[in-house]
Scaffold this motif. Structure first.
Motif, mmCIF file in Angstrom:
data_model
loop_
_atom_site.group_PDB
_atom_site.id
_atom_site.type_symbol
_atom_site.label_atom_id
_atom_site.label_comp_id
_atom_site.label_asym_id
_atom_site.label_seq_id
_atom_site.Cartn_x
_atom_site.Cartn_y
_atom_site.Cartn_z
ATOM 1 N N GLY A 1 0.791 -1.224 0.000
ATOM 2 C CA GLY A 1 0.000 0.000 0.000
ATOM 3 C C GLY A 1 0.815 1.261 0.000
ATOM 4 N N GLY A 2 2.098 1.134 0.220
ATOM 5 C CA GLY A 2 2.957 2.302 0.307
ATOM 6 C C GLY A 2 2.968 2.863 1.719
ATOM 7 N N TYR A 3 4.093 3.399 2.148
ATOM 8 C CA TYR A 3 4.209 3.892 3.508
ATOM 9 C C TYR A 3 5.148 5.094 3.569
ATOM 10 C CZ TYR A 3 8.759 1.529 3.526
ATOM 11 O OH TYR A 3 10.046 1.137 3.227
ATOM 12 N N ILE A 4 4.974 5.893 4.610
ATOM 13 C CA ILE A 4 5.894 6.976 4.918
ATOM 14 C C ILE A 4 6.801 6.503 6.048
ATOM 15 C CG2 ILE A 4 6.153 9.367 5.645
ATOM 16 C CD1 ILE A 4 3.339 9.912 4.697
ATOM 17 N N ALA A 5 8.099 6.638 5.881
ATOM 18 C CA ALA A 5 9.049 6.314 6.939
ATOM 19 C C ALA A 5 9.142 7.515 7.879
ATOM 20 C CB ALA A 5 10.420 5.994 6.350
ATOM 21 N N CYS A 6 8.845 7.294 9.153
ATOM 22 C CA CYS A 6 8.782 8.402 10.110
ATOM 23 C C CYS A 6 9.703 8.154 11.294
ATOM 24 C CB CYS A 6 7.350 8.595 10.609
ATOM 25 S SG CYS A 6 6.173 8.999 9.307
ATOM 26 N N GLN A 7 10.365 9.199 11.734
ATOM 27 C CA GLN A 7 11.286 9.124 12.862
ATOM 28 C C GLN A 7 11.254 10.461 13.586
ATOM 29 O OE1 GLN A 7 14.244 11.206 12.476
ATOM 30 N NE2 GLN A 7 15.075 10.756 14.506
ATOM 31 N N PRO B 1 13.168 3.811 14.086
ATOM 32 C CA PRO B 1 14.167 4.372 15.008
ATOM 33 C C PRO B 1 15.496 4.591 14.289
ATOM 34 C CG PRO B 1 13.070 2.462 15.978
ATOM 35 C CD PRO B 1 12.708 2.477 14.532
ATOM 36 N N ILE B 2 16.067 5.755 14.464
ATOM 37 C CA ILE B 2 17.324 6.092 13.793
ATOM 38 C C ILE B 2 18.380 6.525 14.803
ATOM 39 C CG2 ILE B 2 18.430 7.777 12.253
ATOM 40 C CD1 ILE B 2 16.038 7.620 10.437
ATOM 41 N N CYS B 3 18.019 7.490 15.648
ATOM 42 C CA CYS B 3 18.947 7.983 16.670
ATOM 43 C C CYS B 3 18.741 7.165 17.942
ATOM 44 C CB CYS B 3 18.708 9.473 16.924
ATOM 45 S SG CYS B 3 18.881 10.499 15.439
ATOM 46 N N HIS B 4 19.336 5.991 17.993
ATOM 47 C CA HIS B 4 19.092 5.075 19.100
ATOM 48 C C HIS B 4 19.621 5.621 20.422
ATOM 49 C CE1 HIS B 4 17.823 2.196 16.095
ATOM 50 N NE2 HIS B 4 18.957 2.397 15.456
ATOM 51 N N PHE B 5 20.694 6.395 20.348
ATOM 52 C CA PHE B 5 21.249 6.932 21.592
ATOM 53 C C PHE B 5 20.338 7.993 22.201
ATOM 54 C CE2 PHE B 5 22.438 10.139 18.621
ATOM 55 C CZ PHE B 5 22.769 11.289 19.321
ATOM 56 N N LEU B 6 19.354 8.464 21.428
ATOM 57 C CA LEU B 6 18.333 9.378 21.938
ATOM 58 C C LEU B 6 17.012 8.661 22.208
ATOM 59 C CD1 LEU B 6 18.967 12.556 19.730
ATOM 60 C CD2 LEU B 6 19.597 12.203 22.119
ATOM 61 N N ASN B 7 17.061 7.338 22.232
ATOM 62 C CA ASN B 7 15.897 6.520 22.591
ATOM 63 C C ASN B 7 14.731 6.674 21.603
ATOM 64 O OD1 ASN B 7 17.012 5.561 25.225
ATOM 65 N ND2 ASN B 7 16.878 7.735 25.714
ATOM 66 N N ASP B 8 15.045 6.716 20.319
ATOM 67 C CA ASP B 8 13.992 6.844 19.298
ATOM 68 C C ASP B 8 12.942 5.748 19.408
ATOM 69 O OD1 ASP B 8 15.131 9.095 18.248
ATOM 70 O OD2 ASP B 8 15.480 8.264 16.245
ATOM 71 N N ALA B 9 13.376 4.512 19.641
ATOM 72 C CA ALA B 9 12.428 3.392 19.662
ATOM 73 C C ALA B 9 11.379 3.584 20.764
ATOM 74 C CB ALA B 9 13.167 2.069 19.864
ATOM 75 N N GLU C 1 3.157 0.584 11.909
ATOM 76 C CA GLU C 1 3.957 -0.425 12.599
ATOM 77 C C GLU C 1 5.328 0.152 12.884
ATOM 78 O OE1 GLU C 1 5.210 -3.934 10.252
ATOM 79 O OE2 GLU C 1 4.108 -3.015 8.588
ATOM 80 N N ILE C 2 5.928 -0.369 13.929
ATOM 81 C CA ILE C 2 7.249 0.109 14.321
ATOM 82 C C ILE C 2 8.299 -0.934 13.969
ATOM 83 C CG2 ILE C 2 7.036 -0.745 16.687
ATOM 84 C CD1 ILE C 2 8.619 1.824 17.535
ATOM 85 N N VAL C 3 9.403 -0.473 13.437
ATOM 86 C CA VAL C 3 10.484 -1.366 13.034
ATOM 87 C C VAL C 3 11.235 -1.835 14.280
ATOM 88 C CG1 VAL C 3 12.669 -1.456 11.769
ATOM 89 C CG2 VAL C 3 10.710 -0.230 10.810
ATOM 90 N N PRO C 4 11.672 -3.090 14.299
ATOM 91 C CA PRO C 4 12.469 -3.555 15.442
ATOM 92 C C PRO C 4 13.666 -2.637 15.672
ATOM 93 C CG PRO C 4 11.912 -5.380 14.001
ATOM 94 C CD PRO C 4 11.470 -4.138 13.292
ATOM 95 N N GLU C 5 13.977 -2.412 16.947
ATOM 96 C CA GLU C 5 15.060 -1.493 17.276
ATOM 97 C C GLU C 5 16.406 -2.029 16.817
ATOM 98 O OE1 GLU C 5 16.839 0.950 21.113
ATOM 99 O OE2 GLU C 5 15.414 -0.665 21.414
ATOM 100 N N ARG C 6 17.244 -1.111 16.413
ATOM 101 C CA ARG C 6 18.651 -1.369 16.107
ATOM 102 C C ARG C 6 18.869 -2.387 15.004
ATOM 103 N NH1 ARG C 6 21.771 -0.287 21.889
ATOM 104 N NH2 ARG C 6 20.594 1.601 22.317
ATOM 105 N N VAL C 7 18.198 -2.179 13.888
ATOM 106 C CA VAL C 7 18.510 -2.963 12.696
ATOM 107 C C VAL C 7 19.798 -2.409 12.095
ATOM 108 C CG1 VAL C 7 16.103 -3.529 12.241
ATOM 109 C CG2 VAL C 7 17.067 -1.443 11.246
ATOM 110 N N LYS C 8 20.423 -3.169 11.224
ATOM 111 C CA LYS C 8 21.692 -2.762 10.640
ATOM 112 C C LYS C 8 21.518 -1.582 9.683
ATOM 113 C CE LYS C 8 24.473 -5.721 12.617
ATOM 114 N NZ LYS C 8 25.557 -5.264 13.525
#
Length: 428
Positions: A196-202, A234-242, A264-271
């Motif tokens: 369906g297409g999605y917007i990546a949001c952080q 989540p992108i800035c993990h050191f700022l607790n994005d997840a 839906e939320i992406v699992p934290e700390r993917v490569k």
């Protein structure tokens, strides 16, 4: 050739950890057999990093610390000074993390032990006087380029201007093929959302200024207007994005549900390549991460970036490749930013940005291939001055008390992380 890459690859942050992957890719185009070594303030490898080992940068000027033919300082705000009470806490008698990143390698190069290049780097805000000292010292490097005009101006003087270079991450789309990126996304998101297409949001809390729920509403309104799902990345993990994104997931879900849209939320700390794929395969990006935005541009995606300044690192970096109108300093402006970039020829801008990134990287290649040229000698008085400026940032009793408090927390497993999480929530 042996090349050492220098950066904060020990920090759980997408931009910091993507740099070595990007530089290795670019360097191997010219030296396929180049041996790449990574240097950071600590040897703690970030979970999201695509490399398995880091070497620790020395905390003082020690002869023979580097065995590489050249050292390349990569981007982020890596040219600065000052001890920290946060990510890195070092004895005041030693170099701060910032001086470890550039001063030690610079002095090694001045002795002829290696070469030192700083490519497309940025500098943090601060008093003008220390940065002019840094600028004088950097004249002795083999090559220094800045990613934005503000950083260059901060270090330059009328008789010596540091040139600009495009952030190499604008070519990040080249790190894998489209099928590989798509395959990565298929392992992370549901088939329904992908189709369906999605917007990546952080989002990182310091940018929303206590209005996280307002941000969630704005994101939902943009998604509803375009009939797109939402993927929280989540992108800035050191700022607790997840943790931050999880706290608004239900709110966004309730807003999207009447329109048969999902979140839906992406699992934290993917490569790193997973995060690249999630943005690159999306229908657009909304976020606060500079290199999340750079990745969106690289793939030609519309974007809306929330920044703390309309002339800060986000605006300066995007403007350098011709992307205008993507940055706002208030949540209410996100929709207009997304609409403006949606009406732009993002495909053409992406091609131009990638071309500029690869063109400017040639400066590094040419300097590494050429015979070493004589450089201005380092003024030892300037070294003393910047080391004193470095120490002065934590000279007050308040700073010392704060550092000691954080050092105590770090001795208790889990307590420091909990403290940072609470502090981030209060800041938001």
């Amino acid at each position: 050739m042996k090349i050492g890459l220098i950066g904060t690859y020990d920090v759980e942050n997408f931009g910091d950890c993507a740099f070595p992957s990007m530089y290795q890719f670019l360097l191997h185009k010219y030296w396929p057999d180049a041996q790449i070594t990574l240097y950071s303030p600590t040897t703690k490898v970030a979970d999201i990093l695509e490399f398995e080992q880091l070497k620790e940068l020395p905390g003082s000027d020690v002869a023979g610390s580097f065995v590489e033919d050249a050292l390349v300082l990569t981007g982020g705000e890596t040219i600065s000074y000052g001890h920290s009470a946060g990510t890195y806490i070092y004895p005041v008698a030693s170099y701060s993390a910032f001086l470890r990143l550039w001063l030690g390698p610079l002095l090694a190069a001045a002795r002829g032990e290696t070469r030192f290049i700083a490519h497309a780097v940025g500098g943090k805000l601060g008093d003008e006087t220390p940065y002019k000292v840094i600028g004088r010292l950097l004249r002795s490097a083999d090559l220094v380029t800045f990613r934005d005009q503000v950083s260059s101006d901060r270090m330059s003087t009328p008789d010596w201007r540091f040139p600009l270079a495009t952030d190499p991450m604008f070519a990040i789309r080249n790190l894998a093929s489209k099928p590989e990126f798509a395959n990565r996304v298929s392992r992370l998101l549901s088939a329904e959302n992908i189709a369906g297409g999605y917007i990546a949001c952080q989002v990182s809390l310091p940018y929303v200024k206590g209005k996280l729920e307002t941000w969630a509403v704005s994101v939902s309104e943009i998604a509803i207007s375009l009939k797109l799902h939402v993927a929280l990345v989540p992108i800035c993990h050191f700022l607790n994005d997840a943790e931050v994104l999880e706290s608004v997931r239900v709110q966004i879900a309730n807003l999207l549900s009447p329109y048969e849209l999902c979140v839906e939320i992406v699992p934290e700390r993917v490569k790193i390549r997973d995060t690249i794929a999630l943005i690159g395969c999306s229908s657009g990006f909304i976020g606060t991460s500079l290199h999340g935005a750079v990745t969106a541009v690289s793939f030609g995606k519309p974007l809306a970036v929330l920044s703390s300044s309309l002339n800060g690192k986000h605006e300066q970096t995007l403007r350098s490749v011709g992307v205008n109108g993507a940055v706002t300093d208030n949540i209410g402006g996100l929709r207009a930013c997304f609409e403006r970039t949606s009406s732009s020829d993002m495909g053409e801008l992406a091609d131009n940005a990638a071309s500029l990134a690869e063109r400017d990287f040639i400066q590094v290649v040419e300097r590494l291939k050429a015979s070493r040229q004589p450089r201005p000698e380092i003024d030892k008085n300037d070294v003393v001055k910047i080391v004193n400026f470095d120490k002065a940032t934590v000279a007050s009793f308040k700073h010392q008390l704060n550092r000691n408090f954080l050092l105590m927390l770090r001795r208790i497993p889990g307590l420091y992380e909990g403290y940072r999480s609470l502090r981030a929530r209060l800041a938001g």
